[in-house]
Design a protein around this motif. Structure first.
Motif, PDB file in Angstrom:
ATOM      1  N   LYS A   1      -2.902   4.539   2.655  1.00 27.77           N
ATOM      2  CA  LYS A   1      -2.983   4.352   4.105  1.00 27.77           C
ATOM      3  C   LYS A   1      -3.629   5.561   4.777  1.00 27.77           C
ATOM      4  CE  LYS A   1       0.912   1.126   4.424  1.00 27.77           C
ATOM      5  NZ  LYS A   1       2.288   0.873   4.922  1.00 27.77           N
TER       6      LYS A   1
ATOM      7  N   GLY B   1     -11.314   5.883   9.306  1.00 31.91           N
ATOM      8  CA  GLY B   1     -11.446   5.618  10.733  1.00 31.91           C
ATOM      9  C   GLY B   1     -11.745   6.873  11.528  1.00 31.91           C
TER      10      GLY B   1
ATOM     11  N   GLN C   1       0.835  -1.195   0.000  1.00 34.96           N
ATOM     12  CA  GLN C   1       0.000   0.000   0.000  1.00 34.96           C
ATOM     13  C   GLN C   1       0.867   1.241   0.000  1.00 34.96           C
ATOM     14  OE1 GLN C   1      -2.644  -0.604   3.513  1.00 34.96           O
ATOM     15  NE2 GLN C   1      -4.223   0.321   2.238  1.00 34.96           N
TER      16      GLN C   1
ATOM     17  N   ALA D   1      -7.324   5.312   4.431  1.00 40.36           N
ATOM     18  CA  ALA D   1      -7.899   4.353   5.378  1.00 40.36           C
ATOM     19  C   ALA D   1      -7.975   4.940   6.784  1.00 40.36           C
ATOM     20  CB  ALA D   1      -7.072   3.073   5.377  1.00 40.36           C
ATOM     21  N   VAL D   2      -6.944   5.683   7.188  1.00 37.06           N
ATOM     22  CA  VAL D   2      -6.956   6.311   8.509  1.00 37.06           C
ATOM     23  C   VAL D   2      -8.060   7.356   8.587  1.00 37.06           C
ATOM     24  CG1 VAL D   2      -5.660   7.854  10.039  1.00 37.06           C
ATOM     25  CG2 VAL D   2      -4.548   5.833   9.065  1.00 37.06           C
TER      26      VAL D   2
ATOM     27  N   LEU E   1      -5.068  -1.332  11.515  1.00 33.55           N
ATOM     28  CA  LEU E   1      -4.744  -1.455  10.093  1.00 33.55           C
ATOM     29  C   LEU E   1      -3.383  -2.111   9.885  1.00 33.55           C
ATOM     30  CD1 LEU E   1      -6.012   2.035   8.871  1.00 33.55           C
ATOM     31  CD2 LEU E   1      -6.994  -0.187   8.247  1.00 33.55           C
ATOM     32  N   LYS E   2      -2.378  -1.718  10.653  1.00 35.27           N
ATOM     33  CA  LYS E   2      -1.041  -2.285  10.453  1.00 35.27           C
ATOM     34  C   LYS E   2      -0.917  -3.682  11.045  1.00 35.27           C
ATOM     35  CE  LYS E   2       1.261   0.025  14.366  1.00 35.27           C
ATOM     36  NZ  LYS E   2       1.221  -1.111  15.295  1.00 35.27           N
TER      37      LYS E   2
ATOM     38  N   SER F   1      -1.547  -7.736   4.809  1.00 31.49           N
ATOM     39  CA  SER F   1      -2.125  -8.147   3.531  1.00 31.49           C
ATOM     40  C   SER F   1      -1.546  -9.496   3.115  1.00 31.49           C
ATOM     41  CB  SER F   1      -1.818  -7.103   2.459  1.00 31.49           C
ATOM     42  OG  SER F   1      -0.427  -7.109   2.157  1.00 31.49           O
TER      43      SER F   1
ATOM     44  N   PRO G   1      -6.757   4.343  14.490  1.00 28.43           N
ATOM     45  CA  PRO G   1      -7.137   3.463  13.370  1.00 28.43           C
ATOM     46  C   PRO G   1      -5.956   2.691  12.795  1.00 28.43           C
ATOM     47  CG  PRO G   1      -8.214   5.595  13.150  1.00 28.43           C
ATOM     48  CD  PRO G   1      -7.257   5.721  14.297  1.00 28.43           C
ATOM     49  N   SER G   2      -4.780   3.330  12.750  1.00 24.89           N
ATOM     50  CA  SER G   2      -3.612   2.679  12.150  1.00 24.89           C
ATOM     51  C   SER G   2      -3.143   1.472  12.946  1.00 24.89           C
ATOM     52  CB  SER G   2      -2.465   3.682  12.009  1.00 24.89           C
ATOM     53  OG  SER G   2      -2.201   4.318  13.244  1.00 24.89           O
TER      54      SER G   2
END
Length: 605
Positions: free
Chosen positions: A175, A182, A170, A178-179, A301-302, A306, A297-298
């Motif tokens: 990223k 959130g 990504q 995506a944050v 996510l991290k 993937s 949020p990260s």
């Protein structure tokens, strides 16, 4: 460390307390980013106490100095604190912590200082709640160490570098999107990040400001349309500056984060993780700004890697496994040849073989190589001042616990193995096999998607509990992707709380590391890393989705330490299947003595 020097430092700190009319000071193991591993500048607790463990809190008053730490460090701390005038206070369930002690021993009107730059918002709340009843004042605006620690090291100044693009699934732009999703879900207009691994993940940058973790000192403030990275500009070359600009990220001075937060108004809502943001970072915030306190949020996510990330991690594990074959083959041969090896040799040999692998960067944490009684200290570290040789008397034997790992651009590794030296005993084999049974129990587990991670700890401990044995540390932690070797939000430890944020999700990587420690004798721990995977062929479907584990660490478990009669056929089958996989993954990556070692150590039992 000179214990008289420790005594003198504590006395100097007491003089500063008296001069400023303060009753007590708290010195935590922390920095402005609430990191696990700290730059030297922020290692105040170590400098004052001489205690080298990674977890501990020091409290000093006019007539008392105490250090609180958990069971992993009790023996270690007792040795290092002896003769310093600092009392070891043992953290254990049901026992008072440093906050309880202060609330009990201080009088109405007393004052407690702690540097707000190393105090999390969550910890401040706990202190204020405990002190309110006795009208004890908490002071967070002063860093008393500046007057005592006159030769304090400078802040680290390592340059940034870009995480190799071939290992990125990504972009930083994606990223950030995506944050911001959130943030919107939480209702926030702004989001403050101070946790270094979150920032490194989000920007796709890495650094070397913190030993073992490829991160850099920075804060980040994100709004609906803008993002600013607060960092020492000397660390950022023109290429990285342009890359950040292209990703929609501006650069500002590291110290400017307080001023930037000071521009927020009562119309703004700031999202932050109260356990990951320091009080001092918010020192210029205006009254009336709203806060949304929850996990960043990260962080989730991290933690969910993937498919491409996991493929890279598998390759890093193969590289690491090949290096370990080279290490063990050489190590065992040198022992057989009668060389006088020590725990320190283990560390240097591991670094040598791993550094020859592609994409190697550094160790992922300080190697733990503990022989016999040293292995009974879960976080033991050999030093030139204190280490053991791997010697046994004729007809006797011992156990060497080796916990080590590496940072590769394509993954972070963490593995523990135990080696028998000399003639191992029936007791050694019994303990090792019982720990192996616990390891297998978790490796084979199936569990509901979204279960709180602490709850599955009991699955692992059950074989040990059945034998009325246990260990004092957690069973598993999350692992970053070329990031921190200890990563949340998941944690496999029954003593941990179970908020929804600690749910197990597909794609997370966790350790599986049950252990057993007999003080003064030996320690045993068996650790592999595992990926949460969706059950591929579910037997049932009406009860929701279930996950299981894929073990991605490839290194033999020493079958010479096993008592086969203690294993069930299911456990034997798991071990043999695991060794078949290890051999298949590594056989074409090693040759000569390393291949011979791999072949011998992966034979079925």
């Amino acid at each position: 460390m000179n214990k008289q020097a420790i005594h003198d430092r504590i006395e100097s700190l007491r003089q500063t307390l008296a001069a400023q009319d303060l009753t007590a000071i708290i010195v935590p193991s922390a920095d402005p980013h609430l990191s696990e591993y700290l730059p030297e500048y922020w290692q105040a607790r170590l400098w004052l106490s001489g205690f080298t463990g990674s977890v501990g809190t020091l409290v000093v008053t006019a007539d008392f100095a105490g250090l609180w730490t958990d069971s992993r460090y009790w023996v270690h701390a007792a040795e290092q604190l002896d003769g310093t005038g600092i009392t070891l206070e043992k953290l254990a369930p049901g026992q008072p912590n440093h906050i309880d002690w202060l609330a009990t021993h201080l009088a109405e009107g007393d004052s407690v200082a702690v540097d707000g730059n190393v105090l999390s918002i969550a910890e401040q709340d706990r202190l204020l709640d405990a002190f309110e009843a006795n009208d004890i004042t908490l002071i967070t605006e002063r860093d008393l160490l500046t007057e005592v620690w006159t030769d304090r090291p400078a802040l680290p100044a390592a340059s940034l570098y870009v995480h190799d693009a071939q290992f990125l699934a990504q972009s930083a732009i994606d990223k950030l999107v995506a944050v911001r999703v959130g943030m919107a879900e939480a209702g926030a207009t702004h989001h403050l990040l101070s946790s270094l691994d979150d920032i490194a993940w989000l920007t796709n940058l890495r650094g070397a400001d913190v030993d073992y973790n490829p991160v850099f000192l920075a804060h980040m403030l994100i709004s609906e349309n803008d993002a600013t990275l607060f960092i020492d500009n000397n660390k950022v070359n023109s290429e990285i500056a342009q890359s950040l600009k292209d990703s929609g990220i501006a650069i500002a001075d590291y110290e400017a984060v307080q001023d930037a937060l000071g521009t927020l108004t009562a119309n703004d809502l700031l999202l932050l993780d109260p356990s990951k943001v320091a009080v001092g970072t918010l020192s210029k915030m205006a009254d009336g700004v709203g806060f949304i306190e929850q996990m960043a949020p990260s962080t989730l996510l991290k933690s969910v890697k993937s498919d491409a990330d996991i493929d890279h991690v598998r390759e890093a594990m193969r590289q690491d496994g090949a290096a370990l074959c080279e290490f063990f083959a050489t190590f065992e041969q040198r022992l057989a040849d009668g060389e006088h090896l020590s725990e320190l040799d283990v560390d240097s040999m591991l670094i040598e073989v791993r550094s020859q692998q592609p994409h190697y960067v550094s160790p992922s944490f300080p190697t733990i190589a503990g022989f016999n009684e040293n292995g009974a200290l879960p976080h033991y570290r050999a030093t030139p001042e204190k280490f053991s040789y791997l010697d046994v008397n004729e007809g006797e034997g011992g156990l060497l616990l080796i916990d080590s790992g590496a940072q590769y651009q394509n993954g972070t590794t963490d593995i523990t193995r135990v080696v028998g030296i000399g003639q191992v005993s029936t007791e050694h084999k019994r303990d090792f096999t019982t720990v192996l049974k616990a390891h297998i129990a978790l490796a084979k587990a199936h569990f509901p998607d979204g279960i709180a991670s602490p709850l599955i700890d009991a699955i692992c401990r059950a074989p040990l509990w059945q034998a009325q044995m246990d260990y004092g540390h957690g069973t598993g932690h999350g692992v970053g992707y070329f990031l921190n070797v200890h990563e949340g939000p998941q944690v496999i430890a029954y003593s941990a709380s179970t908020p929804k944020e600690r749910a197990m999700k597909e794609g997370m990587i966790s350790s599986n590391e049950p252990g057993l420690y007999r003080e003064g004798k030996w320690g045993i721990r068996i650790e592999n890393l595992m990926v949460n995977k969706r059950v591929s062929h579910p037997v049932e479907t009406e009860f929701g989705n279930f996950l299981n584990f894929e073990t991605v660490t490839y290194c033999p478990i020493d079958t010479r330490l096993i008592e086969p009669s203690l294993l069930s056929q299911v456990e034997v089958d798991w071990l043999n299947d695991y060794h078949r996989q290890v051999y298949a993954e590594l056989k074409n990556r090693v040759d000569g003595a390393a291949l011979d070692w791999l072949t011998e150590r992966t034979q079925a039992i």
